[in-house]
Enzyme design. Structure first.
Site, PDB file in Angstrom:
ATOM      1  CE  LYS A 207      -4.494  -1.540   1.026  1.00 11.15           C
ATOM      2  NZ  LYS A 207      -5.455  -1.954   2.046  1.00 11.15           N
ATOM      3  NE  ARG A 241      -7.823  -8.071   0.630  1.00 15.74           N
ATOM      4  CZ  ARG A 241      -7.538  -7.444  -0.371  1.00 15.74           C
ATOM      5  NH1 ARG A 241      -6.325  -6.445  -0.172  1.00 15.74           N
ATOM      6  NH2 ARG A 241      -7.961  -7.461  -1.902  1.00 15.74           N
TER       7      ARG A 241
HETATM    8  N1  HH2 Z   1      -7.650  -3.574   0.976  1.00 16.55           N
HETATM    9  C1  HH2 Z   1      -7.869  -3.680  -0.411  1.00 16.55           C
HETATM   10  C2  HH2 Z   1      -9.146  -4.274  -0.822  1.00 16.55           C
HETATM   11  N2  HH2 Z   1      -9.932  -4.967  -0.094  1.00 16.55           N
HETATM   12  N3  HH2 Z   1     -10.289  -5.783   2.327  1.00 16.55           N
HETATM   13  C3  HH2 Z   1      -9.943  -5.935   3.440  1.00 16.55           C
HETATM   14  N4  HH2 Z   1     -10.509  -6.693   4.328  1.00 16.55           N
HETATM   15  N5  HH2 Z   1      -8.718  -5.034   3.934  1.00 16.55           N
HETATM   16  C4  HH2 Z   1      -8.039  -4.410   3.232  1.00 16.55           C
HETATM   17  O1  HH2 Z   1      -7.189  -3.760   3.652  1.00 16.55           O
HETATM   18  C5  HH2 Z   1      -8.308  -4.338   1.516  1.00 16.55           C
HETATM   19  C6  HH2 Z   1      -9.547  -5.389   1.293  1.00 16.55           C
HETATM   20  C7  HH2 Z   1      -7.086  -2.858  -1.526  1.00 16.55           C
HETATM   21  O2  HH2 Z   1      -6.090  -3.667  -1.879  1.00 16.55           O
HETATM   22  P1  HH2 Z   1      -6.146  -4.518  -3.428  1.00 16.55           P
HETATM   23  O3  HH2 Z   1      -7.155  -5.539  -3.439  1.00 16.55           O
HETATM   24  O4  HH2 Z   1      -4.647  -5.075  -3.571  1.00 16.55           O
HETATM   25  O5  HH2 Z   1      -6.139  -3.250  -4.403  1.00 16.55           O
HETATM   26  P2  HH2 Z   1      -7.344  -2.729  -5.289  1.00 16.55           P
HETATM   27  O6  HH2 Z   1      -8.558  -2.463  -4.232  1.00 16.55           O
HETATM   28  O7  HH2 Z   1      -6.912  -1.521  -6.000  1.00 16.55           O
HETATM   29  O8  HH2 Z   1      -8.017  -3.936  -6.061  1.00 16.55           O
END
Ligand code: HH2
Length: 277
Positions: A207, A241
């Protein structure tokens, strides 16, 4: 919890696994690397992201959930990362067991009843504002107290809609309406969220705060992600995660051995001339 993003625009791996076959192969690889849960998502929630419509999200995630569950799947339970009840319902029908809702049931009025009805596990995450606006000058009285009060209220709301409290996990929402200092404070005082009495999910992998501290782009943030994740684990997070399951599993195995020696059996390293050190 290994991340399977079936999106064109996720912040660190957007477009890499948009094709269902690629996403499925990636999920299998994460499970082989030691993921205990696969988190499948079809909508990016990165700062500034626009939402996607329900048909698009369904078309992205359902074939992937189907392939990663059941007898042909790699055996790790699947969670569906969505805030839409229709997508969660289809994913549960396809074999998912956990709903991961970054809006903590606030985006879709049908979500609470769906989770109550299906008896699935539910992740409630803190976010200030919406993905489109959340990074515009976020402010808190006290970030940890405010996140904790929010999660307590969301637990209350979920349970009053019929979700069993023991099915709920909570997440401080690293990067969701937080400055670098807010994120660091949440790491330092994560133990205070333990007072909510529910397992803590923590997602800091690759992040922005890591980029701001180290100056490196998302695909080069493994070292920073490991430091953050290990500290979160040491401070009480139970579900981590992450994008890079293999190296993270190794880091957590060593951290676990230091923190709780009785839980870690020793293994024989393959080809290790330094094994007697
Ligand atoms: N962060 C993201 C998405 N879902 N769910 C939970 N429970 N906690 C988190 O910190 C979280 C989440 C964002 O990360 P990512 O899926 O890698 O990116 P994007 O939202 O751009 O797909």
């Amino acid at each position: 919890m290994g991340i399977v993003n079936v999106t064109p625009d996720s912040f660190s791996d957007g477009g890499e696994f948009l094709d269902a076959e690629q996403a499925i192969a990636h999920g299998r690889e994460l499970a082989a690397d030691g993921a205990d849960i696969l988190d499948v998502g079809g909508e990016s929630t990165r700062p500034g992201a626009e939402g996607v419509d329900v048909e698009t999200e369904l078309a992205r995630v359902v074939p992937v959930v189907e392939a990663l569950t059941g007898s042909s799947g790699p055996g790790a339970p699947v969670s569906i990362d969505t805030s839409k009840a229709a997508v969660a319902a289809a994913a549960l029908d396809a074999g998912a067991e956990i709903v991961n809702d970054v809006t903590a049931l606030r985006a879709d009025s049908e979500m609470a009843a769906l989770c109550a009805d299906r008896g699935c596990r539910l992740v409630l995450m803190h976010m200030l504002g919406t993905p489109r606006t959340m990074q515009e000058d976020p402010r808190y009285e006290d970030v940890v107290d405010d996140v904790k009060a929010f999660l307590a209220e969301r637990i209350e709301s979920a349970t009053s809609a019929g979700v069993a409290e023991e099915r709920i996990w909570v997440d401080p929402g690293i990067g969701f309406g937080k400055t670098v200092e807010h994120n660091l404070e949440l790491h330092r005082r994560l133990g205070e969220l333990g007072e909510l009495g529910r397992p803590i999910v923590f997602g800091s992998s690759r992040k922005g705060f890591i980029g701001k501290l180290t100056g490196v782009p998302p695909d080069k943030r493994l070292g920073g992600s490991i430091a953050s994740t290990v500290i979160a684990y040491a401070n009480g997070a139970e579900v981590l995660r992450v994008h890079d399951v293999g190296p993270m599993r190794e880091a957590l195995t060593v951290a676990d051995a230091i923190l709780t020696p009785e839980r870690t059996p020793l293994r024989s390293p393959t080809a290790d001339p330094g094994a007697s050190w």
